[in-house]
Design a protein around this motif. Structure first.
Motif, PDB file in Angstrom:
ATOM      1  N   LEU A 104       0.824  -1.208   0.000  1.00  0.00           N
ATOM      2  CA  LEU A 104       0.000   0.000   0.000  1.00  0.00           C
ATOM      3  C   LEU A 104       0.861   1.262   0.000  1.00  0.00           C
ATOM      4  CD1 LEU A 104      -2.740  -1.111   2.574  1.00  0.00           C
ATOM      5  CD2 LEU A 104      -3.008  -0.839   0.095  1.00  0.00           C
ATOM      6  N   MET A 105       1.946   1.264   0.788  1.00  0.00           N
ATOM      7  CA  MET A 105       2.822   2.440   0.837  1.00  0.00           C
ATOM      8  C   MET A 105       3.445   2.730  -0.523  1.00  0.00           C
ATOM      9  SD  MET A 105       4.839   2.406   4.501  1.00  0.00           S
ATOM     10  CE  MET A 105       5.492   0.759   4.333  1.00  0.00           C
ATOM     11  N   ARG A 106       3.728   1.696  -1.276  1.00  0.00           N
ATOM     12  CA  ARG A 106       4.383   1.857  -2.579  1.00  0.00           C
ATOM     13  C   ARG A 106       3.402   1.924  -3.741  1.00  0.00           C
ATOM     14  NH1 ARG A 106       8.620  -2.941  -1.832  1.00  0.00           N
ATOM     15  NH2 ARG A 106       8.835  -2.709  -4.097  1.00  0.00           N
ATOM     16  N   GLY A 107       2.120   1.826  -3.428  1.00  0.00           N
ATOM     17  CA  GLY A 107       1.109   1.959  -4.478  1.00  0.00           C
ATOM     18  C   GLY A 107       1.130   0.847  -5.489  1.00  0.00           C
ATOM     19  N   ILE A 108       1.430  -0.372  -5.046  1.00  0.00           N
ATOM     20  CA  ILE A 108       1.469  -1.521  -5.960  1.00  0.00           C
ATOM     21  C   ILE A 108       0.064  -2.101  -6.048  1.00  0.00           C
ATOM     22  CG2 ILE A 108       2.426  -3.826  -6.337  1.00  0.00           C
ATOM     23  CD1 ILE A 108       4.866  -2.906  -4.681  1.00  0.00           C
ATOM     24  N   PRO A 109      -0.519  -2.176  -7.247  1.00  0.00           N
ATOM     25  CA  PRO A 109      -1.908  -2.631  -7.385  1.00  0.00           C
ATOM     26  C   PRO A 109      -2.047  -4.143  -7.199  1.00  0.00           C
ATOM     27  CG  PRO A 109      -0.957  -2.216  -9.543  1.00  0.00           C
ATOM     28  CD  PRO A 109       0.069  -1.782  -8.539  1.00  0.00           C
ATOM     29  N   GLY A 110      -3.210  -4.568  -6.660  1.00  0.00           N
ATOM     30  CA  GLY A 110      -3.530  -5.986  -6.555  1.00  0.00           C
ATOM     31  C   GLY A 110      -2.893  -6.664  -5.364  1.00  0.00           C
ATOM     32  N   LYS A 111      -3.707  -7.488  -4.657  1.00  0.00           N
ATOM     33  CA  LYS A 111      -3.215  -8.185  -3.471  1.00  0.00           C
ATOM     34  C   LYS A 111      -2.566  -9.520  -3.793  1.00  0.00           C
ATOM     35  CE  LYS A 111      -6.358  -6.218  -0.013  1.00  0.00           C
ATOM     36  NZ  LYS A 111      -7.274  -6.538   1.119  1.00  0.00           N
ATOM     37  N   ASP A 112      -2.730  -9.988  -5.016  1.00  0.00           N
ATOM     38  CA  ASP A 112      -2.218 -11.313  -5.370  1.00  0.00           C
ATOM     39  C   ASP A 112      -0.712 -11.427  -5.177  1.00  0.00           C
ATOM     40  OD1 ASP A 112      -4.776 -11.941  -6.029  1.00  0.00           O
ATOM     41  OD2 ASP A 112      -4.491 -11.828  -8.204  1.00  0.00           O
TER      42      ASP A 112
END
Length: 307
Positions: A104-112
């Motif tokens: 979340l802090m790095r703005g990476i999309p998707g939880k997979d």
């Protein structure tokens, strides 16, 4: 297509009256595992911090993925994963929560990517166990998982095996080899465990007092690591005299009690052993051997002189 992930040109970092980096020209080819070798204070961590944007150079340039302007470097650093000065963990969080927080802090999309990355480093079954209760090896693997979020193309690791037990060192080595082999990730790894680097790296850079002394491939290193005759005798001082006077060479050294390294006459071991025995010397050990990375490094920075 640029063949290099990282290139520096005249990279310099000055602190008051001393240089942490002195006009360093480094190049790391795509797909390589680059072993970065140097003593404490040699400049390894300073260079890594500059490359990752945690410090600024006093002079020279950094080029990542063929880009060198400040604006371009900010963008290309998103393609880098790193562990610098130990993994940044939340001690009261689980492995899953640690990765989710960093995602979340790095703005990476998707939880997979969280579950996938934990499986890759072997931490998928840690459940509700928090990071503060992990072993050192588990913490290092969790740090590696955090660095791998976002599928980086270039991984920078500062002493990733520091403090690990032998099994932990082996596990980390195999993980890094797998990343390089299966995902094609280029790796820069700084380590004091030179014997371990020799089992892992494809390329090497040797830095000393802020200056990059040499860059070479594994093949070039193996070619340069001198072969020698390992000789253990009851009287190395007398053996040295015999070698100099009867064999006509000073290309040897006494490395420890009774043990000598002879760098000449490698193709005539019988002649050497017969000569020593004929002079009344007791030969306890006699065999051809080759130097390792640690020996080569010590010689390269001027730590060992021949007899």
């Amino acid at each position: 297509m640029n063949e290099h992930v990282l290139q520096t040109n005249g990279l310099t970092k000055k602190f008051k009256h001393s240089f942490a980096l002195d006009k360093v020209d480094m190049s790391i080819r795509k797909g390589s595992i680059y072993g970065f070798i140097g003593q404490n204070g040699a400049g390894k961590s300073t260079l890594i911090r500059i490359v990752t944007g945690l410090a600024f150079p006093s002079g020279g340039t950094v080029e990542l993925f063929g880009q060198s302007s400040q604006r371009e470097l900010v963008a290309t650093r998103k393609r880098i994963g790193s562990i610098i000065e130990g993994p940044a963990l939340f001690p009261n969080m689980t492995a899953v929560d640690n990765l989710e927080a960093h995602r979340l802090m790095r703005g990476i999309p998707g939880k997979d990517c969280v579950a996938r990355t934990l499986r890759f480093v072997g931490l998928q079954d840690t459940g509700k166990k928090t990071a503060k209760n992990f072993s050192l090896g588990m913490k290092q693997r969790l740090g590696l998982a955090i660095a791998l979020l976002g599928d980086p193309e270039f991984l920078i690791l500062d002493e990733p095996t520091n403090g690990l037990d032998p099994m932990g060192v082996v596990e980390m080595r195999e993980l890094l080899k797998k990343l390089n082999r299966e995902r094609g990730i280029t790796i820069l790894i700084s380590s004091h465990i030179l014997s371990e680097l020799h089992l892992l790296a494809t390329h090497y850079g040797i830095i000393h007092h802020g200056q990059l002394l040499e860059q070479l491939t594994t093949k070039e290193l193996n070619d340069k690591c001198q072969q020698y005759l390992h000789i253990k005798v009851n009287d190395p001082g007398r053996a040295a005299t015999v070698i100099e006077n009867k064999l006509g060479t000073t290309e040897y050294e006494v490395v420890s009690s009774g043990i000598m390294k002879l760098y000449k006459h490698l193709d005539q071991p019988g002649k050497v052993s017969t000569l020593l025995a004929s002079e009344g010397l007791v030969i306890e050990e006699f065999m051809p051997m080759g130097e390792d990375l640690e020996s080569f490094f010590t010689k390269r920075i001027g730590g060992v002189r021949h007899g």
